[in-house]
Motif scaffolding. Structure first.
Motif, PDB file in Angstrom:
ATOM      1  N   ALA A 150      28.477  24.719  20.545  1.00 33.36           N
ATOM      2  CA  ALA A 150      27.948  24.109  21.719  1.00 33.36           C
ATOM      3  C   ALA A 150      28.833  24.534  23.061  1.00 33.36           C
ATOM      4  N   THR A 151      28.236  24.735  24.084  1.00 37.16           N
ATOM      5  CA  THR A 151      29.093  24.826  25.182  1.00 37.16           C
ATOM      6  C   THR A 151      29.212  23.400  25.735  1.00 37.16           C
ATOM      7  N   LEU A 152      30.015  23.214  26.561  1.00 36.63           N
ATOM      8  CA  LEU A 152      30.092  21.889  27.026  1.00 36.63           C
ATOM      9  C   LEU A 152      30.621  21.930  28.785  1.00 36.63           C
ATOM     10  N   GLN A 153      30.118  21.093  29.457  1.00 37.09           N
ATOM     11  CA  GLN A 153      30.312  21.449  30.990  1.00 37.09           C
ATOM     12  C   GLN A 153      31.132  20.195  31.112  1.00 37.09           C
ATOM     13  N   ARG A 159      30.828  14.208  28.804  1.00 37.63           N
ATOM     14  CA  ARG A 159      31.117  15.202  28.145  1.00 37.63           C
ATOM     15  C   ARG A 159      32.199  15.300  27.181  1.00 37.63           C
ATOM     16  N   MET A 160      33.288  14.345  27.436  1.00 36.69           N
ATOM     17  CA  MET A 160      34.582  14.134  26.784  1.00 36.69           C
ATOM     18  C   MET A 160      34.117  13.155  25.459  1.00 36.69           C
ATOM     19  N   ILE A 166      31.163  15.087  18.401  1.00 39.28           N
ATOM     20  CA  ILE A 166      30.896  16.110  17.590  1.00 39.28           C
ATOM     21  C   ILE A 166      32.216  16.767  16.711  1.00 39.28           C
ATOM     22  N   TYR A 167      33.382  16.217  17.326  1.00 41.40           N
ATOM     23  CA  TYR A 167      34.463  16.814  16.682  1.00 41.40           C
ATOM     24  C   TYR A 167      34.559  16.172  15.108  1.00 41.40           C
TER      25      TYR A 167
END
Length: 167
Positions: A150-153, A159-160, A166-167
């Motif tokens: 995934a790419t996160l903005q 997002r954090m 997801i971690y």
């Protein structure tokens, strides 16, 4: 701008990939053209993304294939699936199911080819549906090695916590 765009086709990117490889830099190929939101435009984008995965499988200097999920369906369907799923019509659901199939096919193809694939972050109103699909794809394909990313903005306030989840 040129350092980010190696060419307009996969073949045009080859000289740039070879050039940056000399400096120990690998490429990430992102077919970033916005597709026409027509069945033909969506299919063309899907096929080109499949080609980019095949190309990455043949070239060890390509670190990732990348795809923009919003190019695989219409904005309206993706927005409804993310923010207003209860408002989806039977036609919307059919189009969304086709989008899910294309999304999963790209991830499966990358997995079969051993190519890492980045799911590009999208507009806020689309991200919820994309996060769900990306999470599922990461669980399915990242068992022996990481394939789907995934790419996160990270400038977004939500997002954090998502990264921690997801971690």
């Amino acid at each position: 701008y040129r350092q980010f765009v190696g060419g307009e086709t996969l073949e045009e990117c080859d000289p740039t990939i070879a050039k940056i490889e000399k400096f120990g830099v690998m490429a990430a190929l992102d077919y970033s053209a916005e597709s026409e939101q027509t069945p033909e435009g969506i299919e063309a984008t899907f096929r080109e993304t499949m080609r980019s995965i095949d190309n990455a499988a043949r070239n060890e200097n390509i670190a990732y294939a990348v795809f923009k999920p919003s190019t695989l369906t219409t904005d309206d369907v993706l927005c409804k699936a993310s923010e207003r799923p209860g408002e989806m019509t039977p036609k919307d659901k059919e189009e969304y199911d086709a989008f899910v199939q294309r999304f999963n096919t790209l991830c499966e193809h990358a997995h079969e080819k051993g190519v890492r694939i980045l799911v590009d972050a999208e507009d806020y109103c689309f991200q919820e549906a994309i996060d769900r699909l990306t999470d599922e794809a990461m669980r399915r394909h990242n068992k022996e090695r990481a394939i789907v990313f995934a790419t996160l903005q990270m400038y977004r306030h939500d997002r954090m916590p998502y990264l921690e989840q997801i971690y």
